[in-house]
Design an enzyme around this catalytic site. Structure first.
Site, short mmCIF file in Angstrom:
data_model
loop_
_atom_site.label_atom_id
_atom_site.label_comp_id
_atom_site.label_asym_id
_atom_site.label_seq_id
_atom_site.Cartn_x
_atom_site.Cartn_y
_atom_site.Cartn_z
N HIS A 1 0.85 -1.20 0.00
CA HIS A 1 0.00 0.00 0.00
C HIS A 1 0.88 1.25 0.00
O HIS A 1 2.09 1.16 0.25
CB HIS A 1 -0.87 0.02 1.26
CG HIS A 1 -0.05 0.22 2.50
ND1 HIS A 1 0.59 -0.82 3.14
CD2 HIS A 1 0.29 1.34 3.18
CE1 HIS A 1 1.28 -0.35 4.16
NE2 HIS A 1 1.12 0.97 4.21
N HIS B 1 5.63 6.42 -0.67
CA HIS B 1 6.43 5.22 -0.93
C HIS B 1 5.60 3.97 -0.66
O HIS B 1 4.64 4.01 0.11
CB HIS B 1 7.68 5.22 -0.03
CG HIS B 1 7.36 5.15 1.43
ND1 HIS B 1 7.04 6.27 2.16
CD2 HIS B 1 7.24 4.10 2.27
CE1 HIS B 1 6.76 5.91 3.40
NE2 HIS B 1 6.87 4.59 3.50
O1 3AM Z 1 3.66 2.92 4.77
P1 3AM Z 1 4.78 2.40 5.57
O2 3AM Z 1 5.06 0.94 5.35
O3 3AM Z 1 6.03 3.24 5.51
O4 3AM Z 1 5.37 1.56 9.34
C1 3AM Z 1 3.98 1.69 9.24
C2 3AM Z 1 3.50 1.72 7.81
O5 3AM Z 1 4.36 2.56 7.09
C3 3AM Z 1 3.56 3.06 9.68
O6 3AM Z 1 2.29 3.25 9.12
C4 3AM Z 1 2.16 2.45 7.97
C5 3AM Z 1 0.98 1.54 8.09
O7 3AM Z 1 1.10 0.76 9.25
N1 3AM Z 1 3.52 3.23 11.12
C6 3AM Z 1 3.31 2.28 12.04
N2 3AM Z 1 3.37 2.83 13.28
C7 3AM Z 1 3.64 4.15 13.10
C8 3AM Z 1 3.81 5.24 13.96
N3 3AM Z 1 3.72 5.11 15.29
C9 3AM Z 1 3.74 4.40 11.72
N4 3AM Z 1 3.97 5.61 11.20
C10 3AM Z 1 4.14 6.62 12.09
N5 3AM Z 1 4.06 6.45 13.42
#
Ligand code: 3AM
Length: 175
Positions: free
Chosen positions: A43, A125
């Site tokens: 995603h 990304h």
């Molecule tokens: O889209 P990406 O994969 O970069 O790493 C988690 C994922 O990022 C991020 O939110 C997306 C969907 O889960 N994520 C998880 N915990 C987070 C947090 N506490 C976070 N992003 C910011 N703060």
């Protein structure tokens, strides 16, 4: 009382794009190692919200269902790397203005509900690998792709075994 729900807003690939992303992830994994994302979890995060109550989730579902998401295109033409977490990702050399605007408008709506926008700039990304070694170059291992989107999804991130699975809570109206 039910525990809080971890939610975020995202774009989700259609099955054809998901397959193409998966092929690139496989090739990148051969180069960089690490842990691949599940194919059904690929995603683009537009807005990470975090843990909310069931009542807040209901507000966010309504917000999502009222969102205007003009159809747009996002060229996926580079590999990137976040050293923190060893995240290898797919993204673009330059963020298209409409995607940037969608992100800004979503956060504007969320701010109206009391949620605080992040401090960091938006780097759109698709995470492909975690705990990976840095890629050798920004070149994509395979053909470049174009992500065509026309709706935003509100996703519930649910603990699932050692990882998490992503359940759909709501979509914006497709255009
Ligand atoms: O889209 P990406 O994969 O970069 O790493 C988690 C994922 O990022 C991020 O939110 C997306 C969907 O889960 N994520 C998880 N915990 C987070 C947090 N506490 C976070 N992003 C910011 N703060």
């Amino acid at each position: 009382m039910r525990p809080d729900m971890r939610v975020f807003f995202a774009l989700q690939p259609d099955p054809t794009l998901r397959q193409a992303l998966s092929s690139i992830a496989q090739r990148l994994h051969a180069e960089c190692g690490g842990r691949r994302m599940r194919d059904d979890s690929l995603h683009l995060t537009l807005a990470f919200i975090g843990d909310v109550s069931e009542a807040q989730a209901e507000h966010l579902i309504a917000l999502c269902q009222g969102l205007d998401c003009p159809a747009g295109e996002w060229p996926l033409d580079r590999v990137g790397y976040f050293p923190r977490g060893g995240v290898a990702w797919l993204g673009s050399q330059a963020t298209p203005q409409p995607l940037d605007t969608l992100h800004t408008r979503l956060w504007h709506a969320l701010a109206g509900e009391g949620f605080t926008p992040p401090d960091q700039p938006f780097v759109p990304h698709v995470t492909l690998l975690r705990r990976a070694r840095p890629p050798h170059s920004e070149a994509i291992p395979g053909p470049g792709l174009t992500w065509r989107y026309n709706r935003v999804t509100l996703v519930h991130s649910v603990p699932d075994g050692a990882g998490r699975r992503y359940d759909t809570l709501a979509h914006s109206p497709a255009v």
